[in-house]
Design a protein around this motif. Structure first.
Motif, PDB file in Angstrom:
ATOM      1  N   PRO A   1      71.333  29.656  91.595  1.00 23.32           N
ATOM      2  CA  PRO A   1      72.317  29.550  90.512  1.00 23.32           C
ATOM      3  C   PRO A   1      72.256  28.247  89.713  1.00 23.32           C
ATOM      4  O   PRO A   1      72.521  28.239  88.518  1.00 23.32           O
ATOM      5  N   SER A   2      71.875  27.140  90.351  1.00 19.95           N
ATOM      6  CA  SER A   2      71.814  25.857  89.632  1.00 19.95           C
ATOM      7  C   SER A   2      70.428  25.547  89.080  1.00 19.95           C
ATOM      8  O   SER A   2      70.234  24.507  88.470  1.00 19.95           O
ATOM      9  N   ARG A   3      69.468  26.434  89.311  1.00 21.62           N
ATOM     10  CA  ARG A   3      68.096  26.304  88.816  1.00 21.62           C
ATOM     11  C   ARG A   3      67.344  25.112  89.425  1.00 21.62           C
ATOM     12  O   ARG A   3      66.393  24.604  88.861  1.00 21.62           O
ATOM     13  N   ILE A   4      67.770  24.664  90.597  1.00 16.09           N
ATOM     14  CA  ILE A   4      67.091  23.548  91.257  1.00 16.09           C
ATOM     15  C   ILE A   4      65.796  24.007  91.904  1.00 16.09           C
ATOM     16  O   ILE A   4      64.813  23.286  91.928  1.00 16.09           O
ATOM     17  N   SER A   5      65.789  25.210  92.431  1.00 16.58           N
ATOM     18  CA  SER A   5      64.582  25.740  93.056  1.00 16.58           C
ATOM     19  C   SER A   5      63.949  26.780  92.147  1.00 16.58           C
ATOM     20  O   SER A   5      64.581  27.270  91.213  1.00 16.58           O
ATOM     21  N   GLY A   6      62.725  27.104  92.455  1.00 17.80           N
ATOM     22  CA  GLY A   6      62.034  28.153  91.719  1.00 17.80           C
ATOM     23  C   GLY A   6      60.745  28.511  92.429  1.00 17.80           C
ATOM     24  O   GLY A   6      60.055  27.625  92.960  1.00 17.80           O
ATOM     25  N   PHE A   7      60.456  29.804  92.466  1.00 20.93           N
ATOM     26  CA  PHE A   7      59.266  30.281  93.162  1.00 20.93           C
ATOM     27  C   PHE A   7      58.623  31.396  92.358  1.00 20.93           C
ATOM     28  O   PHE A   7      59.301  32.329  91.939  1.00 20.93           O
ATOM     29  N   VAL A   8      57.314  31.296  92.163  1.00 26.93           N
ATOM     30  CA  VAL A   8      56.529  32.376  91.584  1.00 26.93           C
ATOM     31  C   VAL A   8      55.852  33.066  92.758  1.00 26.93           C
ATOM     32  O   VAL A   8      55.064  32.451  93.484  1.00 26.93           O
ATOM     33  N   LEU A   9      56.204  34.325  92.964  1.00 29.24           N
ATOM     34  CA  LEU A   9      55.675  35.107  94.076  1.00 29.24           C
ATOM     35  C   LEU A   9      54.782  36.215  93.548  1.00 29.24           C
ATOM     36  O   LEU A   9      55.033  36.763  92.475  1.00 29.24           O
ATOM     37  N   SER A  10      53.764  36.546  94.322  1.00 31.08           N
ATOM     38  CA  SER A  10      52.820  37.589  93.921  1.00 31.08           C
ATOM     39  C   SER A  10      52.383  38.380  95.142  1.00 31.08           C
ATOM     40  O   SER A  10      52.302  37.842  96.248  1.00 31.08           O
ATOM     41  N   ARG A  11      52.084  39.643  94.929  1.00 31.89           N
ATOM     42  CA  ARG A  11      51.571  40.477  96.013  1.00 31.89           C
ATOM     43  C   ARG A  11      50.128  40.118  96.363  1.00 31.89           C
ATOM     44  O   ARG A  11      49.662  40.390  97.459  1.00 31.89           O
ATOM     45  N   GLU A  12      49.438  39.542  95.425  1.00 31.63           N
ATOM     46  CA  GLU A  12      48.041  39.152  95.606  1.00 31.63           C
ATOM     47  C   GLU A  12      47.935  37.623  95.507  1.00 31.63           C
ATOM     48  O   GLU A  12      48.793  36.987  94.896  1.00 31.63           O
ATOM     49  N   PRO A  13      46.879  37.016  96.043  1.00 23.25           N
ATOM     50  CA  PRO A  13      46.755  35.558  95.981  1.00 23.25           C
ATOM     51  C   PRO A  13      46.393  35.002  94.606  1.00 23.25           C
ATOM     52  O   PRO A  13      46.356  33.786  94.435  1.00 23.25           O
ATOM     53  N   ALA A  14      46.158  35.865  93.644  1.00 23.25           N
ATOM     54  CA  ALA A  14      45.807  35.409  92.291  1.00 23.25           C
ATOM     55  C   ALA A  14      46.427  36.347  91.253  1.00 23.25           C
ATOM     56  O   ALA A  14      46.669  37.518  91.537  1.00 23.25           O
ATOM     57  N   LEU A  15      46.692  35.792  90.076  1.00 24.78           N
ATOM     58  CA  LEU A  15      47.204  36.567  88.942  1.00 24.78           C
ATOM     59  C   LEU A  15      46.263  36.385  87.766  1.00 24.78           C
ATOM     60  O   LEU A  15      45.545  35.382  87.670  1.00 24.78           O
ATOM     61  N   ASP A  16      46.291  37.332  86.826  1.00 31.33           N
ATOM     62  CA  ASP A  16      45.468  37.181  85.635  1.00 31.33           C
ATOM     63  C   ASP A  16      46.236  36.401  84.567  1.00 31.33           C
ATOM     64  O   ASP A  16      47.443  36.132  84.716  1.00 31.33           O
ATOM     65  N   ALA A  17      45.552  36.038  83.499  1.00 26.38           N
ATOM     66  CA  ALA A  17      46.143  35.197  82.449  1.00 26.38           C
ATOM     67  C   ALA A  17      47.365  35.855  81.812  1.00 26.38           C
ATOM     68  O   ALA A  17      48.365  35.180  81.525  1.00 26.38           O
ATOM     69  N   GLN A  18      47.328  37.162  81.613  1.00 25.76           N
ATOM     70  CA  GLN A  18      48.460  37.864  81.006  1.00 25.76           C
ATOM     71  C   GLN A  18      49.695  37.801  81.907  1.00 25.76           C
ATOM     72  O   GLN A  18      50.807  37.579  81.429  1.00 25.76           O
ATOM     73  N   GLN A  19      49.502  37.965  83.201  1.00 21.70           N
ATOM     74  CA  GLN A  19      50.626  37.863  84.131  1.00 21.70           C
ATOM     75  C   GLN A  19      51.208  36.446  84.129  1.00 21.70           C
ATOM     76  O   GLN A  19      52.419  36.278  84.116  1.00 21.70           O
ATOM     77  N   TRP A  20      50.345  35.430  84.124  1.00 23.86           N
ATOM     78  CA  TRP A  20      50.829  34.048  84.071  1.00 23.86           C
ATOM     79  C   TRP A  20      51.621  33.799  82.790  1.00 23.86           C
ATOM     80  O   TRP A  20      52.653  33.109  82.814  1.00 23.86           O
ATOM     81  N   ASN A  21      51.184  34.354  81.674  1.00 22.87           N
ATOM     82  CA  ASN A  21      51.929  34.185  80.419  1.00 22.87           C
ATOM     83  C   ASN A  21      53.321  34.811  80.524  1.00 22.87           C
ATOM     84  O   ASN A  21      54.306  34.235  80.054  1.00 22.87           O
ATOM     85  N   ARG A  22      53.419  35.982  81.140  1.00 29.29           N
ATOM     86  CA  ARG A  22      54.725  36.622  81.333  1.00 29.29           C
ATOM     87  C   ARG A  22      55.620  35.784  82.243  1.00 29.29           C
ATOM     88  O   ARG A  22      56.824  35.669  82.018  1.00 29.29           O
ATOM     89  N   ILE A  23      55.021  35.209  83.273  1.00 27.54           N
ATOM     90  CA  ILE A  23      55.796  34.375  84.199  1.00 27.54           C
ATOM     91  C   ILE A  23      56.295  33.120  83.497  1.00 27.54           C
ATOM     92  O   ILE A  23      57.461  32.743  83.663  1.00 27.54           O
ATOM     93  N   ARG A  24      55.456  32.466  82.721  1.00 27.75           N
ATOM     94  CA  ARG A  24      55.905  31.274  81.979  1.00 27.75           C
ATOM     95  C   ARG A  24      57.076  31.628  81.064  1.00 27.75           C
ATOM     96  O   ARG A  24      58.063  30.896  80.982  1.00 27.75           O
ATOM     97  N   ALA A  25      56.979  32.759  80.387  1.00 30.50           N
ATOM     98  CA  ALA A  25      58.077  33.191  79.508  1.00 30.50           C
ATOM     99  C   ALA A  25      59.335  33.476  80.332  1.00 30.50           C
ATOM    100  O   ALA A  25      60.450  33.124  79.917  1.00 30.50           O
ATOM    101  N   ALA A  26      59.183  34.079  81.503  1.00 34.23           N
ATOM    102  CA  ALA A  26      60.336  34.368  82.362  1.00 34.23           C
ATOM    103  C   ALA A  26      60.989  33.089  82.865  1.00 34.23           C
ATOM    104  O   ALA A  26      62.224  33.010  82.968  1.00 34.23           O
ATOM    105  N   ILE A  27      60.202  32.075  83.180  1.00 29.34           N
ATOM    106  CA  ILE A  27      60.738  30.787  83.616  1.00 29.34           C
ATOM    107  C   ILE A  27      61.598  30.191  82.509  1.00 29.34           C
ATOM    108  O   ILE A  27      62.711  29.719  82.754  1.00 29.34           O
ATOM    109  N   GLU A  28      61.102  30.223  81.297  1.00 31.02           N
ATOM    110  CA  GLU A  28      61.858  29.689  80.166  1.00 31.02           C
ATOM    111  C   GLU A  28      63.121  30.510  79.916  1.00 31.02           C
ATOM    112  O   GLU A  28      64.188  29.954  79.657  1.00 31.02           O
ATOM    113  N   THR A  29      63.023  31.825  80.025  1.00 29.65           N
ATOM    114  CA  THR A  29      64.190  32.688  79.848  1.00 29.65           C
ATOM    115  C   THR A  29      65.259  32.376  80.892  1.00 29.65           C
ATOM    116  O   THR A  29      66.453  32.440  80.610  1.00 29.65           O
TER     117      THR A  29
END
Length: 184
Positions: free
Chosen positions: A130-158
């Motif tokens: 709730p206070s935005r002190i923590s944050g974790f990007v989780l994935s089912r696989e050990p790597a993501l593609d560039a498009q997924q990373w772009n969506r995650i960056r946008a979600a972090i900002e949102t």
């Protein structure tokens, strides 16, 4: 990048918690997740690589939490806890507790885990508090593609966070470096 105005409130007014996803399908969310980036926290500083969380239903109907990583000394660091759903409407706001950990040892308590974004196929998730002190990007696989990373960056900002606060997490089969997410 997110600006301070993304989460700013009038003086004296509390800042609203990040919005959870509209609906979390718990059956799809259960299982193992790789941590690919995180806002550094005292409890994960010992982790050098291969940080994972595994979620399963326990006999009481709660969610068992098993976190594990490889330390800088090349040993396993792990902890087991329990998550309870605090928001029955979305299912995406939970209280996670770990026995013996100060301030986190109560089974019931306030929300400290909010799923704020999910890949449409549940291939990745963004979690904060709730206070935005923590944050974790989780994935089912050990790597993501560039498009997924772009969506995650946008979600972090949102979610009202700064992508530079997140550091990549070394994962076997994925990234091997630690770098601010805003520079990758």
């Amino acid at each position: 990048m997110a600006t301070a105005s993304a989460v700013a409130a009038p003086p004296g007014e509390p800042v609203a918690a990040p919005a959870p996803v509209p609906e979390l399908d718990l059956d799809r969310y259960l299982g193992t997740w790789y941590q690919l980036a995180a806002v550094p926290q005292h409890f994960n500083l010992a982790c050098a690589r291969d940080t994972r969380a595994t979620y399963a239903l326990d006999p009481q109907g709660n969610i068992s939490v098993y976190n594990r990583c490889t330390t800088w000394a090349n040993t396993v660091n792990d902890i087991t806890g329990t998550a309870t759903i605090n928001d029955r409407e979305t299912g995406a706001q939970l209280h996670v507790s770990f026995p013996g950990v100060p301030t986190q040892d109560r089974l019931d308590g306030p929300t400290n885990y909010i799923v704020t974004a999910l890949g449409p196929d549940y291939s990745w998730a963004l979690v904060t508090d709730p206070s935005r002190i923590s944050g974790f990007v989780l994935s089912r696989e050990p790597a993501l593609d560039a498009q997924q990373w772009n969506r995650i960056r946008a979600a972090i900002e949102t979610a009202g966070q700064n992508t530079c606060s997140y550091l990549t997490s070394p994962t076997t089969g994925g990234r091997g470096d630690i770098a601010p997410l805003c520079s990758t």
